[in-house]
Design an enzyme around this catalytic site. Structure first.
Site, PDB file in Angstrom:
ATOM      1  N   HIS A   1     -12.168  -4.689   8.112  1.00 27.92           N
ATOM      2  CA  HIS A   1     -12.885  -4.460   6.858  1.00 27.92           C
ATOM      3  C   HIS A   1     -14.120  -3.588   7.049  1.00 27.92           C
ATOM      4  O   HIS A   1     -14.954  -3.508   6.167  1.00 27.92           O
ATOM      5  CB  HIS A   1     -13.308  -5.802   6.234  1.00 27.92           C
ATOM      6  CG  HIS A   1     -12.154  -6.631   5.756  1.00 27.92           C
ATOM      7  ND1 HIS A   1     -11.300  -7.271   6.615  1.00 27.92           N
ATOM      8  CD2 HIS A   1     -11.715  -6.928   4.509  1.00 27.92           C
ATOM      9  CE1 HIS A   1     -10.387  -7.935   5.911  1.00 27.92           C
ATOM     10  NE2 HIS A   1     -10.614  -7.736   4.635  1.00 27.92           N
TER      11      HIS A   1
ATOM     12  N   PRO B   1      -0.500   1.391   6.082  1.00 22.83           N
ATOM     13  CA  PRO B   1       0.904   1.391   5.624  1.00 22.83           C
ATOM     14  C   PRO B   1       1.215   2.579   4.711  1.00 22.83           C
ATOM     15  O   PRO B   1       2.373   2.959   4.567  1.00 22.83           O
ATOM     16  CB  PRO B   1       1.038   0.071   4.857  1.00 22.83           C
ATOM     17  CG  PRO B   1      -0.037  -0.800   5.407  1.00 22.83           C
ATOM     18  CD  PRO B   1      -1.172   0.128   5.764  1.00 22.83           C
TER      19      PRO B   1
ATOM     20  N   GLN C   1      -7.449  -1.630  -1.219  1.00 20.64           N
ATOM     21  CA  GLN C   1      -8.458  -2.691  -1.316  1.00 20.64           C
ATOM     22  C   GLN C   1      -9.562  -2.513  -0.260  1.00 20.64           C
ATOM     23  O   GLN C   1     -10.733  -2.695  -0.553  1.00 20.64           O
ATOM     24  CB  GLN C   1      -7.769  -4.047  -1.153  1.00 20.64           C
ATOM     25  CG  GLN C   1      -8.575  -5.179  -1.712  1.00 20.64           C
ATOM     26  CD  GLN C   1      -7.691  -6.361  -2.067  1.00 20.64           C
ATOM     27  OE1 GLN C   1      -7.121  -6.992  -1.173  1.00 20.64           O
ATOM     28  NE2 GLN C   1      -7.572  -6.656  -3.347  1.00 20.64           N
TER      29      GLN C   1
ATOM     30  N   GLU D   1       0.816  -1.222   0.000  1.00 22.83           N
ATOM     31  CA  GLU D   1       0.000   0.000   0.000  1.00 22.83           C
ATOM     32  C   GLU D   1       0.844   1.263   0.000  1.00 22.83           C
ATOM     33  O   GLU D   1       0.519   2.250  -0.669  1.00 22.83           O
ATOM     34  CB  GLU D   1      -0.949   0.019   1.210  1.00 22.83           C
ATOM     35  CG  GLU D   1      -2.136  -0.922   1.096  1.00 22.83           C
ATOM     36  CD  GLU D   1      -1.769  -2.368   1.366  1.00 22.83           C
ATOM     37  OE1 GLU D   1      -0.649  -2.615   1.868  1.00 22.83           O
ATOM     38  OE2 GLU D   1      -2.592  -3.262   1.095  1.00 22.83           O
TER      39      GLU D   1
END
Ligand SMILES: Cc1ncc(C[n+]2csc(CCOP(=O)(O)OP(=O)(O)O)c2C)c(N)n1
Lengths: 362, 327
Positions: free
Chosen positions: B129, B89, B82, B60
């Protein structure tokens, strides 16, 4: 060929000129006319004199924190010398010689260290990114610029500078990896000056060389005597050729030494022995080239003195200019956050201006 | 007009922008061949080739960092994280460089990049998520933060984000990626960044929200209307820079305000809105500006998430409380 002959896993170091200024690899010695050699030499001296003045001004309280380059001039000048105007340079913060070699105005450079963002606003035709302080983060920008060049079919290569400490960062691995995957024309130029502030090179990595890290990322790496301007020049030239011909990235480890402090806020006597520094001073890159030039009859004592004096006075003039023109206009603090100032920024600026006005300070 | 969901609107906008301007490149993890794990970039690689829509290495920080370099060298990178939970990061790159390059170089270098990321809960996902951490970005000078709440808005806002010369964090409410369809014009159109939208006019109270929560807010509004309370509803659309003017005009009219967001309460964007209202509309207030938000807890795993996200029932409850405040 060069990269095959100097396998970093064998710890072979590429050198053309030894400590005495003698050419030990005549076949590899670049064929450069006197004016070019003198130009290189002058750039190294300009770098040294600029540092010396900056350190002096800093001690006098006229300059802020400054990161000197003393001992690393050959690595910086020799590598940047190879680049063309259309190429890019993505620096960290200890590359003064490379800035000067690429034609950056010393006034701008001093202005940056003087504490003014306009020091980083170079003219359009000088492709150097601003100083990047967060260690190793800029390597990714170098990969991105190179990738964009490749995708847009522009004939440009990118050199990026970093220290031995930077190789411990994740961004180093991510950048090398990406450059390998997409074969970007990026030259990763590590100035291994043996220290990251106080931490010695041995505490950064268990690898025997930094150059060998290239192998894991699928690119060549080479260990070069960083105080030998000719070896640096040739190695970088080979890396640039690879980049230009679509062969992808290269890692160069310039093995050198930071003679001075990390920055003016650092006291290196706390963590290293003076004998070590003295040993390295014998390998000084400028002395070495001077010996070569004098032996070859290309430089006299007299000329050498003149060069040093001229460089010192150029530095002095540049700094005087900066002292007289270094202030920041309030509006400029707000103006460059976005293309257009947001209503919030306008409001904050105007409120503060009102306050200053009320005190008669504007 | 085509009828499409929010995800399709994102996909369609990327396609149109890539067609319009060949400097636009799209990349990220699984973004190329696969078309993204949510399929937001579906078929773009097929249509535009591997030099315009690429799979990146799984990194990332580099996705953003490399994007910076591409932006500096003449391209317009639209990169995908994503999931928002994996953007961290890249924080170093976003905060230290994306946001600062223009200022650092006094305009010499800019980063015209868009960083897209699906955010938010309610999809019964694994840990990391479900979060909404827009406040982390909204605090950073130099970034713009945009969150659409409908397919129509997604298209107009994403197109604006791509054309914006400043970097934009574009957060996509994944809970409503496929939740509903809407008519979306085929031709291109732009929705300005930095402007909120009055979605519904009313007099009783101002409700401010954004992204996925807009659905719950609108349901709650209908429930309130059934009780004779007529909220004015504002979709913030841009989290940074905030459109203070639209908010203040509304609050001056209603005197009451409820802010609804899915993110944790403390130091959230709601707190900023309350401050703006206090500074600019204090004398118009008839009730304390109030927040109804996620809890100050780690976002619960799926068995607990229905407790976390403010529901229409809870929103109506707060609306009623505020409308009845001291009356
Ligand atoms: C990410 C990050 N961590 C820490 C620092 C503080 N810091 C500044 S320079 C430096 C050492 C850098 O060493 P190296 O990469 O070898 O470069 P050198 O200073 O030797 O040129 C450190 C730790 C920083 N600038 N960035």
């Amino acid at each position: 060929m060069l990269f095959e002959n100097y396998n970093p896993m064998e710890k072979k170091m590429f050198q053309i000129m030894n400590q005495e200024g003698e050419i030990i690899e005549p076949d590899l010695m670049p064929n450069l006319p006197r004016e070019v050699l003198i130009k290189m030499y002058r750039l190294m001296v300009q770098t040294r004199e600029t540092d010396k003045k900056a350190l002096l001004y800093q001690r006098q309280g006229r300059m802020l924190t400054y990161a000197p380059n003393i001992g690393q001039e050959a690595a910086q000048v020799g590598s940047a010398f190879v680049l063309e105007k259309k190429d890019w340079m993505v620096p960290a913060f200890r590359e003064l010689g490379a800035w000067l070699t690429r034609g950056a105005d010393l006034k701008k450079i001093y202005l940056y260290w003087y504490g003014n963002e306009f020091g980083s606003q170079l003219p359009e035709d000088i492709r150097i990114l601003p100083v990047s302080i967060p260690i190793a983060s800029h390597l990714q920008h170098a990969v991105g610029i190179a990738w964009a060049a490749k995708l847009q079919k522009k004939d440009e290569v990118v050199i990026t500078y970093f220290g031995d400490g930077a190789t411990s960062q994740g961004d180093f691995a991510e950048s090398m990896n990406w450059a390998g995957v997409y074969q970007t024309p990026t030259i990763f130029f590590c100035q291994n000056n043996q220290f990251a502030i106080s931490v010695p090179r041995a505490s950064q990595t268990a690898s025997e060389t930094i150059a060998q890290k290239a192998i894991a990322f699928g690119m060549p790496g080479i260990l070069v005597d960083g105080n030998d301007i000719f070896a640096i020049y040739v190695a970088t030239m080979e890396a640039v050729k690879r980049g230009r011909s679509g062969e992808g990235p290269t890692l160069i480890e310039a093995y050198t030494y930071r003679i001075g402090a990390h920055t003016t806020s650092d006291d290196p006597t706390r963590y290293r022995k003076n004998e070590e520094v003295e040993e390295w001073k014998k390998k000084d890159p400028i002395d070495r080239m001077r010996k070569y030039l004098m032996r070859e009859g290309m430089l006299t004592e007299e000329e050498d003195k003149t060069i040093a004096l001229e460089c010192a006075s150029i530095a002095e003039e540049a700094f005087k200019y900066v002292e007289a023109n270094g202030d920041i206009a309030l509006e400029d603090i707000f103006k460059y956050q976005y293309k257009e100032m947001t209503p919030q920024l306008k409001e904050q600026m105007e409120e503060y201006q009102q306050f200053l006005k009320g005190r008669g300070e504007v | 007009m085509a009828v499409m969901n929010l995800l399709q609107a994102v996909n369609e906008t990327l396609r149109q922008e890539m067609k319009r301007d060949d400097r636009v490149v799209v990349f990220g993890e699984d973004v190329g061949y696969e078309g993204g794990v949510f399929r937001a970039t579906a078929d773009l690689q097929k249509e535009f080739g591997t030099d315009r829509c690429m799979d990146s290495p799984l990194a990332e920080s580099a996705i953003v960092g490399v994007g910076i370099g591409m932006g500096i060298n003449g391209m317009i990178p639209v990169v995908e994280m994503q999931f928002m939970g994996f953007v961290y990061p890249a924080f170093n790159q976003i905060i230290c460089h994306v946001a600062r390059m223009r200022n650092r170089s006094r305009g010499r270098y800019t980063v015209p990049m868009v960083i897209r990321m699906p955010y938010g809960g309610g999809i019964r996902a694994l840990e990391h998520h479900s979060e909404s951490t827009e406040a982390l970005f909204a605090h950073i000078p130099g970034l713009k933060v945009v969150i659409p709440s409908t397919p129509y808005d997604a298209k107009g806002l994403l197109a604006s984000a791509i054309r914006d010369e400043d970097p934009v964090i574009f957060m996509e409410p994944k809970r409503i990626y496929r939740a509903f369809k809407q008519e979306v014009p085929e031709e291109e159109y732009l929705i300005p960044i930095g402007k909120a939208k009055v979605v519904k006019e009313g007099q009783s109270i101002t409700i401010i929200s954004w992204g996925a929560s807009m659905r719950e807010v609108l349901k709650a509004t209908e429930m309130a209307e059934a009780k004779g309370i007529y909220p004015e509803v504002i979709d913030l659309r841009t989290i940074s820079p905030i459109d203070g003017e639209t908010i203040i005009n509304s609050v001056k009219k209603t005197g009451r305000v409820l802010i609804v967001h899915e993110a944790a309460k403390t130091n959230g964007v709601g707190a900023e809105l309350v401050s703006i209202i206090n500074e600019k509309a204090f004398l118009h207030l008839e009730a304390p500006p109030t927040r109804l938000t996620g809890f100050d807890t780690i976002f619960p795993l799926p068995k607990g998430e229905h407790h976390y996200i403010p529901t229409p029932e809870r929103i109506v409850n707060k609306i009623t409380e505020l409308v009845n405040y001291l009356t």
